[in-house]
Write a protein that holds these residues in place. Structure first.
Motif, PDB file in Angstrom:
ATOM      1  N   GLN A   1      31.707   7.536 -18.233  1.00  0.00           N
ATOM      2  CA  GLN A   1      31.440   6.114 -18.492  1.00  0.00           C
ATOM      3  C   GLN A   1      30.420   5.957 -19.620  1.00  0.00           C
ATOM      4  OE1 GLN A   1      33.734   4.298 -16.812  1.00  0.00           O
ATOM      5  NE2 GLN A   1      34.159   6.400 -16.133  1.00  0.00           N
TER       6      GLN A   1
ATOM      7  N   LEU B   1      36.207   2.783 -16.396  1.00  0.00           N
ATOM      8  CA  LEU B   1      36.339   1.820 -15.322  1.00  0.00           C
ATOM      9  C   LEU B   1      36.371   0.413 -15.912  1.00  0.00           C
ATOM     10  CD1 LEU B   1      33.697   3.443 -12.996  1.00  0.00           C
ATOM     11  CD2 LEU B   1      36.108   3.161 -12.372  1.00  0.00           C
ATOM     12  N   PRO B   2      36.981  -0.561 -15.227  1.00  0.00           N
ATOM     13  CA  PRO B   2      36.967  -1.937 -15.737  1.00  0.00           C
ATOM     14  C   PRO B   2      35.555  -2.447 -16.021  1.00  0.00           C
ATOM     15  CG  PRO B   2      38.585  -1.739 -13.988  1.00  0.00           C
ATOM     16  CD  PRO B   2      37.854  -0.426 -14.039  1.00  0.00           C
ATOM     17  N   ALA B   3      34.600  -2.098 -15.175  1.00  0.00           N
ATOM     18  CA  ALA B   3      33.214  -2.529 -15.397  1.00  0.00           C
ATOM     19  C   ALA B   3      32.652  -1.897 -16.664  1.00  0.00           C
ATOM     20  CB  ALA B   3      32.346  -2.165 -14.191  1.00  0.00           C
ATOM     21  N   THR B   4      33.010  -0.657 -16.917  1.00  0.00           N
ATOM     22  CA  THR B   4      32.561   0.020 -18.130  1.00  0.00           C
ATOM     23  C   THR B   4      33.192  -0.618 -19.355  1.00  0.00           C
ATOM     24  OG1 THR B   4      32.378   2.086 -16.887  1.00  0.00           O
ATOM     25  CG2 THR B   4      32.419   2.246 -19.295  1.00  0.00           C
TER      26      THR B   4
ATOM     27  N   ALA C   1      26.779  -3.057 -12.631  1.00  0.00           N
ATOM     28  CA  ALA C   1      28.190  -3.210 -12.245  1.00  0.00           C
ATOM     29  C   ALA C   1      28.944  -1.891 -12.370  1.00  0.00           C
ATOM     30  CB  ALA C   1      28.847  -4.285 -13.106  1.00  0.00           C
ATOM     31  N   VAL C   2      28.601  -1.102 -13.382  1.00  0.00           N
ATOM     32  CA  VAL C   2      29.218   0.224 -13.520  1.00  0.00           C
ATOM     33  C   VAL C   2      28.824   1.101 -12.343  1.00  0.00           C
ATOM     34  CG1 VAL C   2      29.342   2.320 -14.923  1.00  0.00           C
ATOM     35  CG2 VAL C   2      29.341   0.068 -16.034  1.00  0.00           C
TER      36      VAL C   2
ATOM     37  N   ALA D   1      28.012   0.101  -9.392  1.00  0.00           N
ATOM     38  CA  ALA D   1      28.696  -0.409  -8.203  1.00  0.00           C
ATOM     39  C   ALA D   1      30.141   0.091  -8.160  1.00  0.00           C
ATOM     40  CB  ALA D   1      28.654  -1.932  -8.183  1.00  0.00           C
ATOM     41  N   ALA D   2      30.805   0.081  -9.317  1.00  0.00           N
ATOM     42  CA  ALA D   2      32.189   0.557  -9.384  1.00  0.00           C
ATOM     43  C   ALA D   2      32.266   2.052  -9.081  1.00  0.00           C
ATOM     44  CB  ALA D   2      32.777   0.257 -10.761  1.00  0.00           C
TER      45      ALA D   2
ATOM     46  N   GLU E   1      31.867   2.550  -5.378  1.00  0.00           N
ATOM     47  CA  GLU E   1      33.093   2.299  -4.626  1.00  0.00           C
ATOM     48  C   GLU E   1      34.051   3.481  -4.757  1.00  0.00           C
ATOM     49  OE1 GLU E   1      34.809  -1.349  -5.907  1.00  0.00           O
ATOM     50  OE2 GLU E   1      33.073  -2.568  -5.333  1.00  0.00           O
ATOM     51  N   GLU E   2      34.114   4.037  -5.957  1.00  0.00           N
ATOM     52  CA  GLU E   2      35.034   5.146  -6.186  1.00  0.00           C
ATOM     53  C   GLU E   2      34.659   6.365  -5.369  1.00  0.00           C
ATOM     54  OE1 GLU E   2      36.034   7.764 -10.071  1.00  0.00           O
ATOM     55  OE2 GLU E   2      36.601   5.668 -10.238  1.00  0.00           O
TER      56      GLU E   2
END
Length: 216
Positions: A45, A99-102, A203-204, A206-207, A210-211
């Motif tokens: 990321q 990731l979408p957040a990244t 947010a990254v 957090a994503a 979750e992963e």
């Protein structure tokens, strides 16, 4: 204002900074709960974030606001490339994914590069001064936890060979912030963007959390 801008930006973003530092993912990573795969995914990321930051160097080199902050000794992409080759193998460029957040984080940086140099400074500040400070804790933990050679492949991202005196460098950087060539209203906008930068980073985390939640 009597308060130096470097002090203002640090104190105003303290809450967001703390939230990023104390994320569950980073706590699990530094606590040894997660494996080297999580560290590798995090490093991936970083590649996308720093590509956005450093792709902007040529465009902003002569900008009166952002230009003074663009120091060659801060460049991280070559080190990230070496780390990812070590972690993912020689074909790492074909294997890393954002990731979408990244992606959202990188896109915001790219937007600032194109449209708002002072906003770019906010992202530059939150990333590079963090690397020179708290990033060293991550390097030390990674070396001890996963056996990377000291300041070697796998943790080179955190090694600033061109910065001989980090404390002096950070002091000079803060002096640049204090002298930033924008008016008071723009300074307030930069503070707000600094908060946004920390939130994007959170947010990254957090994503990633979750992963890797099943591994924690």
């Amino acid at each position: 204002m009597d308060t130096p801008f470097s002090t203002l930006i640090r104190t105003a973003s303290h809450e967001q900074h703390t939230e990023a530092e104390t994320s569950t993912f980073m706590g699990d990573l530094l606590g040894g709960t997660l494996g080297v795969d999580a560290y590798t995914r995090y490093t991936e990321q970083l590649w996308f974030v720093y590509r956005a930051l450093e792709d902007g160097i040529e465009r902003l080199a002569d900008d009166p606001v952002a230009g003074p902050f663009l120091r060659a000794e801060l460049a991280r992409l070559p080190e990230l490339a070496r780390d990812l080759a070590h972690l993912r193998g020689p074909d790492w460029r074909d294997r890393v994914t954002a990731l979408p957040a990244t992606q959202a984080y990188a896109e915001r940086i790219a937007e600032c590069v194109r449209e708002w140099p002072a906003g770019y400074v906010a992202h530059h500040y939150t990333r590079y001064l963090g690397d020179l400070s708290g990033g060293q804790i991550i390097r030390d933990k990674a070396e001890k936890t996963w056996g990377f050679a000291r300041k070697g492949d796998g943790v080179r991202f955190y090694v600033f060979e061109g910065v001989q005196n980090p404390a002096a460098f950070k002091r000079q950087y803060r002096e640049l912030l204090d002298a930033i060539a924008v008016d008071e209203l723009e300074r307030q906008r930069v503070v707000a963007e600094c908060k946004r930068a920390f939130s994007l980073n959170t947010a990254v985390f957090a994503a990633l959390g979750e992963e890797f939640s099943s591994a924690a």
